[in-house]
Every structure is written in C-alpha cells, then in structure tokens.
Design an enzyme around this catalytic site. Sequence first.
Site, PDB file in Angstrom:
ATOM      1  N   SER A  56      -9.495 -67.421  76.264  1.00 53.39           N
ATOM      2  CA  SER A  56     -10.250 -67.583  76.939  1.00 53.39           C
ATOM      3  C   SER A  56      -9.379 -68.246  77.780  1.00 53.39           C
ATOM      4  CB  SER A  56     -11.776 -67.427  76.872  1.00 53.39           C
ATOM      5  OG  SER A  56     -12.729 -67.471  78.342  1.00 53.39           O
TER       6      SER A  56
ATOM      7  N   GLU B 194     -15.538 -57.203  75.496  1.00 52.45           N
ATOM      8  CA  GLU B 194     -15.288 -58.305  76.606  1.00 52.45           C
ATOM      9  C   GLU B 194     -16.618 -59.476  76.116  1.00 52.45           C
ATOM     10  OE1 GLU B 194     -12.857 -60.773  75.348  1.00 52.45           O
ATOM     11  OE2 GLU B 194     -11.153 -59.815  75.136  1.00 52.45           O
TER      12      GLU B 194
ATOM     13  N   HIS C  56     -15.945 -60.741  72.821  1.00 56.74           N
ATOM     14  CA  HIS C  56     -15.077 -62.385  73.193  1.00 56.74           C
ATOM     15  C   HIS C  56     -15.128 -63.150  72.013  1.00 56.74           C
ATOM     16  CE1 HIS C  56     -13.408 -64.407  76.653  1.00 56.74           C
ATOM     17  NE2 HIS C  56     -14.404 -65.451  75.889  1.00 56.74           N
TER      18      HIS C  56
END
Length: 580
Positions: free
Chosen positions: A215, A334, A446
């Site tokens: 990330s 995501e 995610h």
Amino acid sequence: MCPGLPSGRPDDSPPHPTDQGEDVVAYTMNGRLRGRTARVADGRVQVYMFLGVPYARPPLGGLRFHAPLPHEPWTGVRNATQHGAHCAQDIPQDRRFYHSIPLFMPHARISEDCLFLDVYTPTMDTTARLAVLFFIHGGGLFSGSGAQYDGRALAAMGNIVVVIINYRLGILGFSGIGGQWNVGFLDQIIALRWVQQNIHVFGGDPGQVTVAGQSAGGNSVGLLVLSPLTDGLFHRAISQSGAASTIPTQPNTDHTENIFFLLSRLCTRPSPSETLECLNLGLRNLSAEDFVNAWGWRHQPAVDGFFLPDQPTTLLKNGSAKNIEYLMGVTNHEMGHVIALDWHFIGEKDRDQIRSIIAAGYRDYFQCMNGQTDVYIDVSKFISDPLLDLYKMEQDPLMQVIGDMMFTVPTVNTAWYRTDTPVYLYEFQHRPSWHHSRPAHVKADHGDELLFVFGAPFFDWPRNPADPAWRVNFTEEERVLSRKILTYWTNFVKTGDPNRGDTEPTSTFDLEAWPRYSRENQEYLQLDLDISTAHRLKEEKVKLINDMLACSNSSVSSSGLDRTVMTLCVLMLCFYYGLL
C-alpha cells in the site's frame, strides 16, 4: 453524513510474544543490543529478534520537521525485546480500520521518538551474508506501524534477514512545514543506511538488500526506486498494492499556500498575539496529539528537487528508475471492503450516477493543458460509456473503478515502463477463509496477501484469544499457499528470480513457474489456491482508464493527473472518517 466504521471493539490483543527464549546480544556501530530468541513452524526453527532498535536520532524539539540524523552511540546494553512507540497517529481509529485486515496494533504508545526498526534473523553468524528484506508498512502515509508485522516465519523459513521499520507519518512526515519535504521518506533512507552499516552483525549481506512494502509502503518503494538519493542502498524491489504514482505527488511549485493552511489550523489560539507566538516558535511547543488532531490532507509526496526531482510518471517514462529486478502486483478487489468498509451504498449501477460522483470528485482538480493556460474542464465527458460498460455488471462498480485507478493501473504502467529489467507481476485472488463479514462477491481485498507473505499460518499470529472475532485460522490449503508465496518472495530476495532459490530447487515446493513480464505477452501470475499464469491484467480497463486520465487525446500536465487521483483519495478518506 456517511455511515461510520463497522462496529467492533478496539484491539486489545497482547504484544507479539517476545518473552520466550534466551537473551542474545548484538554489537552494532552505536552500541550493544539485547534481543531474544523464539521458535516458529511448531518449534522446529529458531529465530533471533531485536525489537525497537533506534536507527536515527529522535526528531524532537529543534529536529521536528528536520531531516533525520544518525543516532548517537550509547553505553551499556540497550534492551531490544519490545517494540518501540508508533509514530504519531490516531490509534483508536487505526485499530478499527486494521481490524478488517487483520494487522494488530500491539500497544497504544505513540511518540515523536518513533524512529525504530525491528530485526528478525535465523542466525547471528556475522559471516553468513544472508539476503535482506527491508519492509515498509502501509497506512496511507498517515497511519500504521512496523510493530503490526511479525517477521519471524519469513526470516526463519525463508532463511533471510527481515528488517521492518517505522517512519514519520502525516503532517510530521510530509507537510514541508519546516522547509524540508518528504522527511518520512528521508527516514526510510537513513534506515537503509543503518542496514548498510549494521546488518552484517545480524548475519545479513549489505550487498543483497531488497526494499519492499505494501500500500503506502509499496508507493514508498516505487519512489525510493526513482530517487537519486538511494543509489547503492538496495538491489531489488517489491511493491504490493502500491506503485510510485498510487499516492499523488505534489508538483514542484510554491507550496506556501498549503503550508499557511496547515499553520492556520495548527496555530489557532485565543488571541492574535498567542497565534503569532505559536508561528514564531515554529510549532515546536505543540504536542504530537495536536498534529494528529489537526485534520488536513496536505501530507503527501512532493517534487522537491532533492528526494524526488520530478513527477513519478515523468521519471518512469524517461527511464530514471534503477536497473534492478522488480516484483509487484495487486489484489483483484482492492476496494472491496477494507478501504471501502461499509459504504457500499454508493456502488450504484446507473452509469450517470457513477459518472456524476466521479466527476464531482474530479472538479477543480483535473487540469488539461491548453497551450500555456491551465483550463479547468468538465471531466464527466471523459468518463466514457465503454469504460462504464466494463464495470456496470459488477458489484460496487464505483469501488471497482476507483480501485483499479488507484492500484491496478499504476502497477501495470510501472511494469510496462520497466521491461528492460526483470519484472514479475502478480494478482492475488484468494479470499481468506477467516473473512466471514465481508460481502460475498469480494474475493481478495486490499492487504489480504500480507498474512500469506509473512507466513502467519506457521506461528501464533498476534490476536486476542478471548475474543472469537479476532481469531485468524488457516486451512491446510491456505498453509500450502502461504508456503508457496513465502518461497516466491524469498527466492526473489535471494536471487532476483521468484522461481530460483539459492540452495533449494523450485521443484522442492512444486512451485508453478512465474514468467517474466514483457510488453509482448504481458504475463502475470494469479495467486490463488490453484496458481496459474495469465496474460494482460485487466487490459481493456487499464487502457480506458489510462485514456481517461490522459484527458482523452489532450496533453495533460503531470500535476493534473496526480491531482485527479488525489481527489479520489480524499473522497475515500472523507468517507472513511465520516467527514462527508
């Protein structure tokens, strides 16, 4: 007002278990450290842990907003058996967010004295020269901590040294208030220098360092690859759900207005004289909590001519990236649940509704260049029907398109521009078995790959055993998947090729071959219980989103494109914090 976060108790999980095993002492350049041993994989493998190791001088007082300085030597033996403080952030808010991944915050201490790292190693033989994985945590550059990650299994089972760091976050790390931009990234750089100087003490090879992150950590890796300040500090790179342009970069312009905006929020006092005194003191008397509470999304990378000489997309196109092997990828959903949380109500299927929501977010941020004049335009006309047709049949189509814009497109674009050197691309697709609360259509969200990369099935992943909601259990098939992914990652760290380890052949773990990405075939690996190869990751969506971000056929300034994505980031974070 948007709906708040899902209900759920704060994280009361205990710290990572560090009170087991025997003491061990390491002799670093700054002084001696006392660590501990532990065992993983049902006690079969031993690992040495050194936690809360300072890598830079505490950025306190006059060093607030200052570029980091090397830590001074100490006398005696410094305890390194407990995690250091988290960098300044909103811990209660973070704990609710990380509940969904899960990445537990093992304690609630925040401090500006937070420039610590953790070292996990399978040996204390200073001649071992093991490859090193240097991991940067995610959290949007405003939250997260290295203490959320446990490197024991990755180090012990992969036979590598694992280093996990903290770095300054939010306004304290990325506002430029003190005249120095990107100090959070400069923290990462000085930690890499610490590795170069000290990692041999822990059995590591300073000539075999892979910088990795997920990330915002993946975004950090992408920028470190582009920065001229990092030459020689690492030799390979791994970006998980993040690339150099995932978090938008402020252009190289006069940032006085942004800084004044922050100062005016931070220095609001009962009288003008007190406000002026606050400004004159350079904000030195404010507490870390003051900065956390001063909401304002003015903490992001900046083109400063020092750490970052130009916009990431420009540097990539000009071939400024280092000539290193790169492993990178995304999850296939995501924006499925973790970031979007429970505001799926905006996932309308009506194309006009989606177009209007996105266009509203773009307005006043997206710029097309018309000669020498910046012209603000109606972006909705560039959100094409063919693009919306691709998403309209999916659940939460708005979340899908935003997820692809933020993560998939920057990752695929980076792979495309880096094909002169080895690139390995993946899409993680497995829905973890312990996720029962997320929507049924969401597969890999995610952060879902993190526990598999770190080998969580092979040790007691930190949790609160008294609360069933916090339990993370793995199936036998997931244990196999984690072992394969851990092997791919550590093979890459050792050799630059996920298919080839230093001592064990690929066939030992029955690994599927991972093809190198090329512009011709655009092959990538689908990481699921059944691993397979595929071609041209979301090709049509990537093309249409790139066309849209390129302002149709117009010439677009880099700042315009990045501001576009920034708007979407702001919208998401507003929803997350209930500000819209």
